[in-house]
Design an enzyme around this catalytic site. Sequence first.
Site, PDB file in Angstrom:
ATOM      1  N   HIS A   1     112.099  52.232  77.044  1.00 47.52           N
ATOM      2  CA  HIS A   1     113.259  53.566  76.492  1.00 47.52           C
ATOM      3  C   HIS A   1     112.612  54.598  76.475  1.00 47.52           C
ATOM      4  O   HIS A   1     112.755  55.688  76.759  1.00 47.52           O
ATOM      5  CB  HIS A   1     113.178  52.367  75.561  1.00 47.52           C
ATOM      6  CG  HIS A   1     114.567  51.448  76.342  1.00 47.52           C
ATOM      7  ND1 HIS A   1     115.493  52.209  76.189  1.00 47.52           N
ATOM      8  CD2 HIS A   1     115.032  50.173  75.505  1.00 47.52           C
ATOM      9  CE1 HIS A   1     117.092  51.117  76.277  1.00 47.52           C
ATOM     10  NE2 HIS A   1     115.733  50.368  76.436  1.00 47.52           N
TER      11      HIS A   1
ATOM     12  N   GLY B   1     115.295  44.288  70.332  1.00 49.42           N
ATOM     13  CA  GLY B   1     114.142  45.045  70.241  1.00 49.42           C
ATOM     14  C   GLY B   1     115.589  46.604  69.996  1.00 49.42           C
ATOM     15  O   GLY B   1     116.572  45.700  71.016  1.00 49.42           O
TER      16      GLY B   1
ATOM     17  N   LEU C   1     120.105  46.118  75.438  1.00 46.97           N
ATOM     18  CA  LEU C   1     121.472  46.815  74.441  1.00 46.97           C
ATOM     19  C   LEU C   1     122.391  48.037  75.101  1.00 46.97           C
ATOM     20  O   LEU C   1     123.793  48.352  74.586  1.00 46.97           O
ATOM     21  CB  LEU C   1     121.224  47.121  73.446  1.00 46.97           C
ATOM     22  CG  LEU C   1     120.582  45.475  72.348  1.00 46.97           C
ATOM     23  CD1 LEU C   1     120.580  46.084  71.084  1.00 46.97           C
ATOM     24  CD2 LEU C   1     121.975  45.073  72.584  1.00 46.97           C
TER      25      LEU C   1
ATOM     26  N   HIS D   1     109.428  46.235  77.369  1.00 47.15           N
ATOM     27  CA  HIS D   1     111.093  46.915  77.561  1.00 47.15           C
ATOM     28  C   HIS D   1     111.292  48.288  77.137  1.00 47.15           C
ATOM     29  O   HIS D   1     112.229  49.052  77.099  1.00 47.15           O
ATOM     30  CB  HIS D   1     111.940  45.688  77.410  1.00 47.15           C
ATOM     31  CG  HIS D   1     113.093  46.325  77.646  1.00 47.15           C
ATOM     32  ND1 HIS D   1     114.151  45.506  79.039  1.00 47.15           N
ATOM     33  CD2 HIS D   1     113.984  47.081  76.563  1.00 47.15           C
ATOM     34  CE1 HIS D   1     115.666  46.333  78.468  1.00 47.15           C
ATOM     35  NE2 HIS D   1     115.584  47.001  76.987  1.00 47.15           N
TER      36      HIS D   1
HETATM   37 NI    NI Z   1     117.094  48.333  76.483  1.00 48.05          NI
END
Ligand code: NI
Length: 167
Positions: A134, A46, A89, A130
Amino acid sequence: MAVFPIRTFGDPVLNTVAQPVETFDAALERLIEDMLETMYAAPGVGLAGPQIGIARRVFVYDIGEGPGHMVNPELVETSGEWEFDEGCLSVPERFWPIVRPSYARIEGVAMDGSPLELEGDELMGRMLQHEFDHLDGTLLLERLGKRERKTALRDLRREALGIALPE
Ligand code: NI
Protein backbone atom coordinates in the site's frame (compact mmCIF):
# COMPACT_ATOMS: atom_id res chain seq x y z
CA MET A 1 -9.97 9.30 18.47
CA ALA A 2 -11.76 9.24 15.16
CA VAL A 3 -12.89 6.78 12.51
CA PHE A 4 -11.93 7.87 9.00
CA PRO A 5 -13.70 6.92 5.78
CA ILE A 6 -11.67 4.27 3.96
CA ARG A 7 -10.66 5.13 0.40
CA THR A 8 -11.63 2.51 -2.14
CA PHE A 9 -10.52 1.30 -5.56
CA GLY A 10 -10.42 4.16 -8.07
CA ASP A 11 -9.17 6.74 -5.58
CA PRO A 12 -5.80 7.96 -6.92
CA VAL A 13 -4.25 8.13 -3.42
CA LEU A 14 -4.21 4.31 -3.45
CA ASN A 15 -1.86 4.38 -6.45
CA THR A 16 0.45 7.01 -4.99
CA VAL A 17 3.90 6.25 -3.57
CA ALA A 18 3.64 7.46 0.05
CA GLN A 19 6.25 9.83 1.47
CA PRO A 20 8.37 9.02 4.54
CA VAL A 21 7.20 10.31 7.91
CA GLU A 22 9.61 13.05 8.99
CA THR A 23 8.04 14.41 12.17
CA PHE A 24 7.62 12.16 15.19
CA ASP A 25 5.20 14.12 17.33
CA ALA A 26 1.82 13.98 19.05
CA ALA A 27 0.08 14.34 15.67
CA LEU A 28 1.71 11.10 14.46
CA GLU A 29 0.66 9.35 17.67
CA ARG A 30 -2.92 10.56 17.16
CA LEU A 31 -2.88 9.48 13.51
CA ILE A 32 -1.82 5.96 14.51
CA GLU A 33 -4.56 5.79 17.18
CA ASP A 34 -7.15 6.96 14.65
CA MET A 35 -5.90 4.44 12.09
CA LEU A 36 -6.25 1.62 14.62
CA GLU A 37 -9.77 2.74 15.51
CA THR A 38 -10.67 2.92 11.80
CA MET A 39 -9.20 -0.56 11.22
CA TYR A 40 -11.09 -2.12 14.15
CA ALA A 41 -14.35 -0.44 13.08
CA ALA A 42 -14.04 -1.78 9.51
CA PRO A 43 -13.08 -4.48 10.71
CA GLY A 44 -9.72 -5.42 9.21
CA VAL A 45 -6.34 -6.86 10.17
CA GLY A 46 -4.27 -4.04 8.69
CA LEU A 47 -4.59 -0.46 7.45
CA ALA A 48 -2.07 1.76 5.66
CA GLY A 49 -1.95 5.58 5.58
CA PRO A 50 -3.03 5.96 1.93
CA GLN A 51 -6.24 4.03 2.71
CA ILE A 52 -7.46 7.01 4.72
CA GLY A 53 -6.02 9.53 2.27
CA ILE A 54 -2.74 10.10 4.14
CA ALA A 55 0.09 9.44 1.67
CA ARG A 56 2.65 8.75 4.40
CA ARG A 57 4.63 5.60 5.08
CA VAL A 58 2.77 4.28 8.11
CA PHE A 59 0.56 1.26 8.76
CA VAL A 60 -1.25 -0.35 11.68
CA TYR A 61 -2.27 -3.97 12.19
CA ASP A 62 -3.78 -6.56 14.49
CA ILE A 63 -3.83 -10.16 13.31
CA GLY A 64 -5.50 -11.23 16.56
CA GLU A 65 -2.49 -10.81 18.86
CA GLY A 66 -2.93 -7.16 19.76
CA PRO A 67 -2.43 -3.84 18.00
CA GLY A 68 0.81 -2.77 16.37
CA HIS A 69 2.14 -0.15 14.00
CA MET A 70 5.12 0.56 11.75
CA VAL A 71 6.57 3.78 10.38
CA ASN A 72 8.90 4.14 7.35
CA PRO A 73 9.25 0.39 6.77
CA GLU A 74 11.63 -1.41 4.45
CA LEU A 75 10.85 -4.95 3.33
CA VAL A 76 14.21 -6.59 4.01
CA GLU A 77 13.56 -10.31 3.65
CA THR A 78 10.99 -12.74 2.27
CA SER A 79 11.06 -16.50 1.83
CA GLY A 80 8.88 -19.52 1.16
CA GLU A 81 5.53 -19.53 -0.59
CA TRP A 82 1.96 -19.45 0.73
CA GLU A 83 -1.45 -19.19 -0.92
CA PHE A 84 -4.08 -17.24 0.95
CA ASP A 85 -7.53 -15.81 0.15
CA GLU A 86 -6.44 -12.21 0.39
CA GLY A 87 -8.75 -9.23 0.76
CA CYS A 88 -8.36 -5.49 1.23
CA LEU A 89 -10.53 -2.86 2.94
CA SER A 90 -10.03 -0.69 -0.15
CA VAL A 91 -11.46 -3.38 -2.43
CA PRO A 92 -14.28 -4.37 -0.08
CA GLU A 93 -15.92 -7.77 0.13
CA ARG A 94 -13.69 -9.41 -2.47
CA PHE A 95 -11.11 -12.10 -1.92
CA TRP A 96 -8.68 -13.74 -4.29
CA PRO A 97 -6.35 -16.70 -3.75
CA ILE A 98 -2.93 -15.03 -4.00
CA VAL A 99 0.47 -16.71 -3.71
CA ARG A 100 3.20 -14.69 -2.04
CA PRO A 101 6.24 -15.51 0.09
CA SER A 102 5.10 -16.96 3.43
CA TYR A 103 7.73 -15.25 5.57
CA ALA A 104 8.46 -11.53 5.60
CA ARG A 105 10.66 -9.28 7.72
CA ILE A 106 10.26 -5.53 7.82
CA GLU A 107 12.52 -2.94 9.43
CA GLY A 108 11.45 0.58 10.27
CA VAL A 109 10.74 2.76 13.26
CA ALA A 110 8.05 3.11 15.92
CA MET A 111 5.99 6.28 16.47
CA ASP A 112 8.69 7.59 18.83
CA GLY A 113 11.36 7.13 16.17
CA SER A 114 13.04 4.12 17.83
CA PRO A 115 14.04 1.15 15.63
CA LEU A 116 11.32 -1.44 15.11
CA GLU A 117 11.41 -4.82 13.40
CA LEU A 118 8.41 -6.99 12.50
CA GLU A 119 8.49 -10.49 11.08
CA GLY A 120 6.30 -13.52 10.67
CA ASP A 121 5.00 -16.38 8.58
CA GLU A 122 1.64 -16.93 6.91
CA LEU A 123 -0.96 -14.38 8.13
CA MET A 124 1.65 -12.09 9.74
CA GLY A 125 3.93 -12.35 6.71
CA ARG A 126 1.00 -11.70 4.37
CA MET A 127 -0.19 -8.67 6.32
CA LEU A 128 3.34 -7.17 6.32
CA GLN A 129 3.69 -7.58 2.55
CA HIS A 130 0.15 -6.34 1.85
CA GLU A 131 0.51 -3.18 3.98
CA PHE A 132 4.00 -2.50 2.66
CA ASP A 133 2.58 -2.69 -0.89
CA HIS A 134 0.00 0.00 0.00
CA LEU A 135 2.85 2.42 0.82
CA ASP A 136 4.21 1.96 -2.70
CA GLY A 137 0.78 2.52 -4.24
CA THR A 138 0.25 -1.16 -5.01
CA LEU A 139 -3.09 -2.87 -4.48
CA LEU A 140 -3.55 -6.64 -4.16
CA LEU A 141 -4.96 -6.64 -7.71
CA GLU A 142 -1.37 -6.20 -8.93
CA ARG A 143 -0.55 -9.54 -7.30
CA LEU A 144 -3.14 -11.48 -9.32
CA GLY A 145 -2.31 -13.46 -12.40
CA LYS A 146 -2.71 -11.60 -15.72
CA ARG A 147 -6.09 -13.12 -16.66
CA GLU A 148 -7.55 -12.90 -13.18
CA ARG A 149 -6.41 -9.33 -12.86
CA LYS A 150 -8.06 -8.35 -16.15
CA THR A 151 -11.38 -9.87 -15.06
CA ALA A 152 -11.18 -8.32 -11.60
CA LEU A 153 -10.40 -4.84 -12.99
CA ARG A 154 -13.24 -5.07 -15.51
CA ASP A 155 -15.72 -6.07 -12.80
CA LEU A 156 -14.53 -3.34 -10.43
CA ARG A 157 -14.71 -0.64 -13.12
CA ARG A 158 -18.21 -1.71 -14.13
CA GLU A 159 -19.25 -1.73 -10.52
CA ALA A 160 -17.81 1.77 -10.01
CA LEU A 161 -19.79 3.02 -13.01
CA GLY A 162 -22.95 1.37 -11.70
CA ILE A 163 -23.30 -0.93 -14.71
CA ALA A 164 -25.10 -4.15 -13.86
CA LEU A 165 -22.96 -7.24 -14.29
CA PRO A 166 -24.28 -10.04 -16.51
CA GLU A 167 -25.50 -13.06 -14.56
NI1 NI B 1 -5.30 -3.44 1.80
